[in-house]
Design an enzyme around this catalytic site. Structure first.
Site, PDB file in Angstrom:
ATOM      1  N   SER A 123      61.952  19.050  35.556  1.00 37.63           N
ATOM      2  CA  SER A 123      62.507  18.952  34.211  1.00 37.63           C
ATOM      3  C   SER A 123      63.185  17.609  34.006  1.00 37.63           C
ATOM      4  O   SER A 123      63.712  17.014  34.954  1.00 37.63           O
ATOM      5  CB  SER A 123      63.528  20.079  34.035  1.00 37.63           C
ATOM      6  OG  SER A 123      64.331  19.850  32.905  1.00 37.63           O
ATOM      7  N   TYR A 148      71.336  25.093  37.040  1.00 37.28           N
ATOM      8  CA  TYR A 148      69.888  25.057  36.786  1.00 37.28           C
ATOM      9  C   TYR A 148      69.331  23.670  37.102  1.00 37.28           C
ATOM     10  O   TYR A 148      68.333  23.529  37.800  1.00 37.28           O
ATOM     11  CB  TYR A 148      69.591  25.435  35.324  1.00 37.28           C
ATOM     12  CG  TYR A 148      68.179  25.112  34.909  1.00 37.28           C
ATOM     13  CD1 TYR A 148      67.097  25.847  35.404  1.00 37.28           C
ATOM     14  CD2 TYR A 148      67.894  24.043  34.037  1.00 37.28           C
ATOM     15  CE1 TYR A 148      65.795  25.531  35.040  1.00 37.28           C
ATOM     16  CE2 TYR A 148      66.608  23.723  33.677  1.00 37.28           C
ATOM     17  CZ  TYR A 148      65.557  24.469  34.187  1.00 37.28           C
ATOM     18  OH  TYR A 148      64.259  24.152  33.841  1.00 37.28           O
ATOM     19  N   LYS A 152      66.472  22.210  40.106  1.00 39.39           N
ATOM     20  CA  LYS A 152      65.262  21.380  39.932  1.00 39.39           C
ATOM     21  C   LYS A 152      65.384  20.123  40.795  1.00 39.39           C
ATOM     22  O   LYS A 152      64.437  19.710  41.453  1.00 39.39           O
ATOM     23  CB  LYS A 152      65.085  20.997  38.451  1.00 39.39           C
ATOM     24  CG  LYS A 152      64.741  22.174  37.548  1.00 39.39           C
ATOM     25  CD  LYS A 152      63.407  22.791  37.936  1.00 39.39           C
ATOM     26  CE  LYS A 152      63.071  24.012  37.112  1.00 39.39           C
ATOM     27  NZ  LYS A 152      61.893  24.760  37.607  1.00 39.39           N
TER      28      LYS A 152
HETATM   29  P1  NAD Z   1      59.470  31.416  31.408  1.00 38.87           P
HETATM   30  O1  NAD Z   1      60.756  32.101  31.732  1.00 38.87           O
HETATM   31  O2  NAD Z   1      58.756  31.808  30.174  1.00 38.87           O
HETATM   32  O3  NAD Z   1      58.461  31.556  32.635  1.00 38.87           O
HETATM   33  C1  NAD Z   1      58.899  31.674  33.973  1.00 38.87           C
HETATM   34  C2  NAD Z   1      58.195  32.876  34.585  1.00 38.87           C
HETATM   35  O4  NAD Z   1      58.596  33.015  35.954  1.00 38.87           O
HETATM   36  C3  NAD Z   1      58.544  34.192  33.885  1.00 38.87           C
HETATM   37  O5  NAD Z   1      57.323  34.853  33.564  1.00 38.87           O
HETATM   38  C4  NAD Z   1      59.346  34.969  34.908  1.00 38.87           C
HETATM   39  O6  NAD Z   1      59.128  36.354  34.804  1.00 38.87           O
HETATM   40  C5  NAD Z   1      58.823  34.392  36.211  1.00 38.87           C
HETATM   41  N1  NAD Z   1      59.745  34.438  37.362  1.00 38.87           N
HETATM   42  C6  NAD Z   1      61.019  33.980  37.429  1.00 38.87           C
HETATM   43  N2  NAD Z   1      61.499  34.129  38.678  1.00 38.87           N
HETATM   44  C7  NAD Z   1      60.503  34.686  39.420  1.00 38.87           C
HETATM   45  C8  NAD Z   1      60.377  35.056  40.778  1.00 38.87           C
HETATM   46  N3  NAD Z   1      61.375  34.894  41.654  1.00 38.87           N
HETATM   47  N4  NAD Z   1      59.190  35.581  41.192  1.00 38.87           N
HETATM   48  C9  NAD Z   1      58.174  35.750  40.326  1.00 38.87           C
HETATM   49  N5  NAD Z   1      58.228  35.417  39.030  1.00 38.87           N
HETATM   50  C10 NAD Z   1      59.386  34.883  38.584  1.00 38.87           C
HETATM   51  O7  NAD Z   1      59.769  29.845  31.423  1.00 38.87           O
HETATM   52  P2  NAD Z   1      58.849  28.625  30.981  1.00 38.87           P
HETATM   53  O8  NAD Z   1      59.463  28.005  29.795  1.00 38.87           O
HETATM   54  O9  NAD Z   1      57.421  29.028  30.952  1.00 38.87           O
HETATM   55  O10 NAD Z   1      59.121  27.642  32.203  1.00 38.87           O
HETATM   56  C11 NAD Z   1      58.257  27.562  33.323  1.00 38.87           C
HETATM   57  C12 NAD Z   1      58.866  26.599  34.327  1.00 38.87           C
HETATM   58  O11 NAD Z   1      59.052  25.320  33.703  1.00 38.87           O
HETATM   59  C13 NAD Z   1      60.230  27.008  34.850  1.00 38.87           C
HETATM   60  O12 NAD Z   1      60.325  26.665  36.221  1.00 38.87           O
HETATM   61  C14 NAD Z   1      61.181  26.166  34.031  1.00 38.87           C
HETATM   62  O13 NAD Z   1      62.398  25.929  34.721  1.00 38.87           O
HETATM   63  C15 NAD Z   1      60.382  24.883  33.868  1.00 38.87           C
HETATM   64  N6  NAD Z   1      60.785  24.091  32.692  1.00 38.87           N
HETATM   65  C16 NAD Z   1      60.807  24.673  31.458  1.00 38.87           C
HETATM   66  C17 NAD Z   1      61.223  23.939  30.350  1.00 38.87           C
HETATM   67  C18 NAD Z   1      61.292  24.576  28.987  1.00 38.87           C
HETATM   68  O14 NAD Z   1      61.958  24.007  28.117  1.00 38.87           O
HETATM   69  N7  NAD Z   1      60.622  25.682  28.723  1.00 38.87           N
HETATM   70  C19 NAD Z   1      61.611  22.603  30.499  1.00 38.87           C
HETATM   71  C20 NAD Z   1      61.557  22.027  31.774  1.00 38.87           C
HETATM   72  C21 NAD Z   1      61.137  22.793  32.865  1.00 38.87           C
HETATM   73  N1  UFG Z   2      70.298  22.340  19.002  1.00 38.75           N
HETATM   74  C1  UFG Z   2      70.920  22.652  17.815  1.00 38.75           C
HETATM   75  N2  UFG Z   2      71.050  23.974  17.485  1.00 38.75           N
HETATM   76  C2  UFG Z   2      70.598  24.979  18.294  1.00 38.75           C
HETATM   77  C3  UFG Z   2      69.968  24.640  19.496  1.00 38.75           C
HETATM   78  C4  UFG Z   2      69.834  23.311  19.832  1.00 38.75           C
HETATM   79  O1  UFG Z   2      71.340  21.767  17.067  1.00 38.75           O
HETATM   80  O2  UFG Z   2      70.769  26.148  17.941  1.00 38.75           O
HETATM   81  C5  UFG Z   2      70.088  20.908  19.338  1.00 38.75           C
HETATM   82  C6  UFG Z   2      70.719  20.476  20.638  1.00 38.75           C
HETATM   83  O3  UFG Z   2      72.067  20.108  20.454  1.00 38.75           O
HETATM   84  C7  UFG Z   2      69.812  19.313  21.050  1.00 38.75           C
HETATM   85  C8  UFG Z   2      68.433  19.736  20.504  1.00 38.75           C
HETATM   86  O4  UFG Z   2      68.706  20.712  19.501  1.00 38.75           O
HETATM   87  O5  UFG Z   2      70.196  18.142  20.387  1.00 38.75           O
HETATM   88  C9  UFG Z   2      67.528  20.364  21.558  1.00 38.75           C
HETATM   89  O6  UFG Z   2      68.225  21.420  22.207  1.00 38.75           O
HETATM   90  P1  UFG Z   2      67.478  22.459  23.163  1.00 38.75           P
HETATM   91  O7  UFG Z   2      68.510  23.422  23.647  1.00 38.75           O
HETATM   92  O8  UFG Z   2      66.280  23.010  22.491  1.00 38.75           O
HETATM   93  O9  UFG Z   2      66.931  21.531  24.348  1.00 38.75           O
HETATM   94  P2  UFG Z   2      67.727  20.613  25.381  1.00 38.75           P
HETATM   95  O10 UFG Z   2      67.127  19.256  25.290  1.00 38.75           O
HETATM   96  O11 UFG Z   2      69.178  20.726  25.236  1.00 38.75           O
HETATM   97  O12 UFG Z   2      67.369  21.314  26.771  1.00 38.75           O
HETATM   98  C10 UFG Z   2      66.023  21.419  27.219  1.00 38.75           C
HETATM   99  C11 UFG Z   2      65.843  22.667  28.087  1.00 38.75           C
HETATM  100  C12 UFG Z   2      66.636  22.550  29.336  1.00 38.75           C
HETATM  101  C13 UFG Z   2      66.326  21.287  30.027  1.00 38.75           C
HETATM  102  C14 UFG Z   2      66.520  20.107  29.114  1.00 38.75           C
HETATM  103  C15 UFG Z   2      66.124  18.856  29.814  1.00 38.75           C
HETATM  104  O13 UFG Z   2      66.255  23.812  27.404  1.00 38.75           O
HETATM  105  O14 UFG Z   2      66.281  23.607  30.208  1.00 38.75           O
HETATM  106  O15 UFG Z   2      65.725  20.283  27.949  1.00 38.75           O
HETATM  107  O16 UFG Z   2      65.511  17.950  29.047  1.00 38.75           O
HETATM  108  F1  UFG Z   2      67.147  21.159  31.092  1.00 38.75           F
END
Ligand code: NAD
Ligand code: UFG
Length: 337
Positions: A123, A148, A152
């Protein structure tokens, strides 16, 4: 065969679609702690192919061992993990246990079975908050502001050390920026449990009437309109990045890291306006105070992914909002509908 941990989740399900459409067979291992089995039924509807599904925890060594014995796994994509920043502050041990032990057990079982290629969901949160923009893969990392982020950061260290110790090992670390949007069929998308923490699902749930209004967290940042700027990427583009990463992982050795974003920043108000255009009505919002821990501006330099992986995004913010709205209006309560 590709093993997809966390494959029932938001990014995992979209990646399964791209993998299956590209001719890969997939085994999904997910404990469904943050997802719904319906997502995989929908993946089958979209692709006409059924991913093998195993409901299990990645930390369950015996199950993992059986999976690697049963299937000829060429590469693993490791999505499984907990991802809510605020929850990780409240429940740090749960986050360290889930996110770190899953990586450790997975690596150990891969080693036992001689599987050498892995793609990991990292991330942008691993970057230190004091960098200039854009962020390069070489920008400073660490100084994470929550558990969190540390999971990562630490997972990246574990994979790097593993590749140093085993020169045949190949790990691709993908540092995602802000994935949003949904598959254009409207059959799969983001389905957060409870009140969404992230901007886009909050905007989408407001547009569909589940929330009253969006709170904009601060409009006094040093950005063009005062609201926070992020690098939003369409989840289908992100899913396609995994195809490039898998090809790279199986044909190279060592540990490499890539930013996966668009390289363009959009403000909170840009997102609300684009979503309002997509859904054909104004999404109501109020300006609130800044959210603790937020940075003003975060966006990626994506040159390395383009030059080395051959990956480029196709979709802009308008398309991200159109597809997110299509998913939200067809499934106002997510997969529970
Ligand atoms: P998500 O929660 O939709 O998907 C994660 C999946 O992993 C879920 O289906 C959950 O049930 C499963 N899971 C969690 N722990 C587990 C375990 N111990 N064993 C088996 N299954 C397990 O999240 P996502 O948005 O699809 O994210 C996927 C990956 O990408 C995550 O590692 C997340 O940290 C990373 N990531 C997500 C974002 C984002 O904004 N969505 C940004 C950066 C990184
Ligand atoms: N924001 C609002 N109102 C809301 C939610 C968010 O104004 O209700 C704003 C935040 O302040 C930020 C932007 O929208 O300026 C994006 O916020 P998000 O929470 O959607 O995303 P972030 O960039 O804060 O965080 C995301 C993931 C994290 C990850 C991070 C790293 O959720 O897991 O990106 O880039 F760690």
């Amino acid at each position: 065969m590709i093993l997809v941990t966390g494959g029932a989740g938001f990014i995992g399900s979209h990646t399964c679609v791209e993998l299956l459409n590209s001719g890969y067979d997939t085994v999904v291992l997910d404990n469904l702690c943050n997802s719904h089995i319906k997502s995989l039924e929908r993946v089958e509807r979209i692709t006409g192919k059924k991913p093998v599904f195993i409901k299990a925890d990645v930390r369950d060594r015996e199950v993992l061992d059986r999976v690697f014995s049963t299937y000829d796994i060429e590469c693993v994509i490791h999505f499984a993990g907990l991802k809510a920043v605020g929850e990780s502050v409240a429940k740090p041990m749960e986050y360290f246990d889930n996110n770190l032990n899953s990586s450790l057990v997975l690596c150990d079982v891969m080693k036992k079975h001689g599987v050498k290629a892995l793609v990991f969901s990292s991330s942008a949160t691993v970057y230190s908050g004091d960098n200039e923009m854009p962020l390069y893969e070489t920008s400073r990392t660490g100084n994470c502001t929550n558990p969190y982020g540390w999971t990562k950061y630490m997972s990246e260290q574990i994979f790097k050390a593993l590749c140093t110790a085993d020169p045949d090992m190949s790990v691709v670390l993908l540092r995602y920026f802000n994935p949003i949007g949904a598959h254009e069929s409207g059959l799969i998308g983001e389905d957060p449990q409870g009140i969404p923490n992230n901007l886009l699902p909050y905007v989408a749930q407001t547009a569909v009437g589940r929330r009253e209004r969006v709170t904009v967290h601060g409009n006094d940042y040093p950005t063009p309109d005062g609201t926070g700027v992020r690098d939003y990427i369409h989840v289908v583009d992100l899913a396609r990045a995994h195809l490039c990463a898998v090809s790279y992982a199986v044909s190279h050795k060592g540990c490499d890291v890539f930013n996966i974003g668009t390289g363009r920043g959009s403000s909170v108000l840009d997102v609300i306006k684009a979503f309002s255009r997509a859904c054909g009505k104004d999404v109501p919002y109020v300006i609130g105070p800044r959210r603790p821990g937020d940075l003003a501006t975060v966006y990626a330099d994506c040159t390395k992914a383009k030059e080395v992986l051959g990956f480029e995004t196709k979709y802009d913010l308008e398309k991200m909002c159109i597809d997110a709205w299509n998913w939200q209006k067809n499934n106002p309560n997510g997969f529970a509908d």
